[in-house]
Design an enzyme around this catalytic site. Structure first.
Site, PDB file in Angstrom:
ATOM      1  N   HIS A 174       0.922  -1.067   0.080  1.00 33.52           N
ATOM      2  CA  HIS A 174       0.024  -0.110   0.085  1.00 33.52           C
ATOM      3  C   HIS A 174       0.707   1.073  -0.053  1.00 33.52           C
ATOM      4  CE1 HIS A 174      -3.498  -2.553   0.928  1.00 33.52           C
ATOM      5  NE2 HIS A 174      -4.210  -1.425   0.899  1.00 33.52           N
ATOM      6  N   HIS A 230       0.990  -3.807   9.029  1.00 34.83           N
ATOM      7  CA  HIS A 230       2.479  -3.605   8.838  1.00 34.83           C
ATOM      8  C   HIS A 230       3.216  -3.083   9.843  1.00 34.83           C
ATOM      9  CE1 HIS A 230       2.462  -4.723   4.513  1.00 34.83           C
ATOM     10  NE2 HIS A 230       1.448  -3.945   4.369  1.00 34.83           N
TER      11      HIS A 230
END
Length: 339
Positions: A174, A230
């Site tokens: 992302h 993440h």
């Protein structure tokens, strides 16, 4: 009696009069457009293929399990939101600029640079993901959905897709795509608004407008740590990959920001040089003598000095007029109305 062989003159622009006239509207980028399209299609296919590759299974030590015991949650920025932002927002700016300028060369350069950056970013990011195999912050609950682990730390979860994706934390996809797409838009706006040269420095509105895409990309990257998808290292490296690739691909088609005409792609400079060469060849064309003689050049009986003077004077005027007529469409595009 030997016949004299007429040789075509060669000029600094390269080639003879005839060859220069034939090539003066052809550029290497136009000739390589099919190849450039094929390269981007191949990069897209490789990226999609890597999406389904299993990552390296890294051994997890019991003392590091706390890093992966964060709760599972939905993405704050799902893919259904990421792709419209990364692809749609820059595409909207490219389209608006084209509608104002009708500059196909600039649109072609922007699309080629933008798509190249996205393709390279996808391949690089997914390759590193597969090679590293770092577990995500919520990997424990992917591996042990019931919260009960065994001594061997062997996963009991049955969702293989979740398990495989749970080992693709580093780097953040992302983040890299956000900075590859929106970061490119920032470079594009900096060039179009002349933020780094004397034509646009000191304009706060332009600075804010060019910085908004980077701010949006930063918020997307931060959201990946807030939803526990993440680690901060994943986001940092992913962002660096995206921003670096976007700038490298931008500079393949556009000049440095410090140049006065940084808003014009290299393709414009090539075309301008070829048009200038075309004007030079017209000035030295063999048919030019007939036009000059019809326009009042003295006959052979006149004084050589007077003939030379008249020829040079008329030649300079005609050459300047031809150059202006050839370069006028490009010159009008140099000063974009919205800049």
């Amino acid at each position: 009696m030997t016949s004299a062989k007429t040789l075509e003159p060669a000029y600094p622009c390269g080639g003879t009069v005839e060859s220069s006239q034939k090539k003066h509207l052809r550029t290497g980028l136009e000739l390589n457009l099919p190849l450039e399209t094929i390269v981007r299609i191949l990069l897209t296919c490789i990226y999609i293929g890597l999406e389904f590759k299993a990552p390296f299974v890294r051994k997890i030590q019991p003392e590091e399990l706390w890093l992966y015991r964060n709760p599972r949650s939905d993405s704050y920025v799902p893919l259904t939101m990421l792709w419209p932002v990364v692809l749609g927002v820059p595409g909207l700016f490219f389209t608006l600029h084209y509608l104002r300028t009708r500059d196909r060369q600039d649109l072609r350069s922007a699309v080629l640079a933008f798509t190249l950056g996205l393709g390279l970013n996808g391949v690089v990011t997914n390759t590193i993901k597969i090679a590293v195999g770092r577990p995500r912050p919520d990997f424990f609950w992917r591996c042990f959905p019931d919260g009960v682990m065994n001594d061997e730390l062997r996963c009991t979860g049955t969702d293989m897709r979740a398990l495989m994706d749970g080992r693709k934390s580093f780097p953040s996809g992302h983040s890299s795509f956000a900075f590859a797409g929106l970061g490119f838009l920032t470079w594009y706006l900096i060039g179009k608004l002349h933020l780094m040269n004397e034509r646009g420095r000191g304009r706060s509105v332009r600075l804010i407008l060019a910085g908004l895409p980077l701010f949006a990309a930063t918020m997307i990257a931060i959201s990946r740590t807030c939803d526990y998808h993440h680690h901060w290292q994943d986001v940092t490296v992913g962002s660096l990959i995206g921003i670096v690739l976007s700038y490298v691909c931008y500079r393949q088609y556009y000049p440095a920001f410090a140049e006065r005409n940084c808003h014009l792609p290299y393709l414009h400079q090539q075309l301008q040089q070829e048009l200038l060469c075309g004007a030079t060849t017209l000035h030295h064309s063999p048919n030019r003598g007939k036009r000059l003689q019809a326009g009042g050049v003295p006959s052979s009986g006149s004084s050589p000095a007077v003939a030379k003077s008249n020829y040079e004077g008329n030649g300079a005027d005609d050459s300047e007029g031809e150059t202006r007529s050839l370069l006028s469409p490009t010159a009008d595009q140099k000063e974009a109305k919205w800049i």
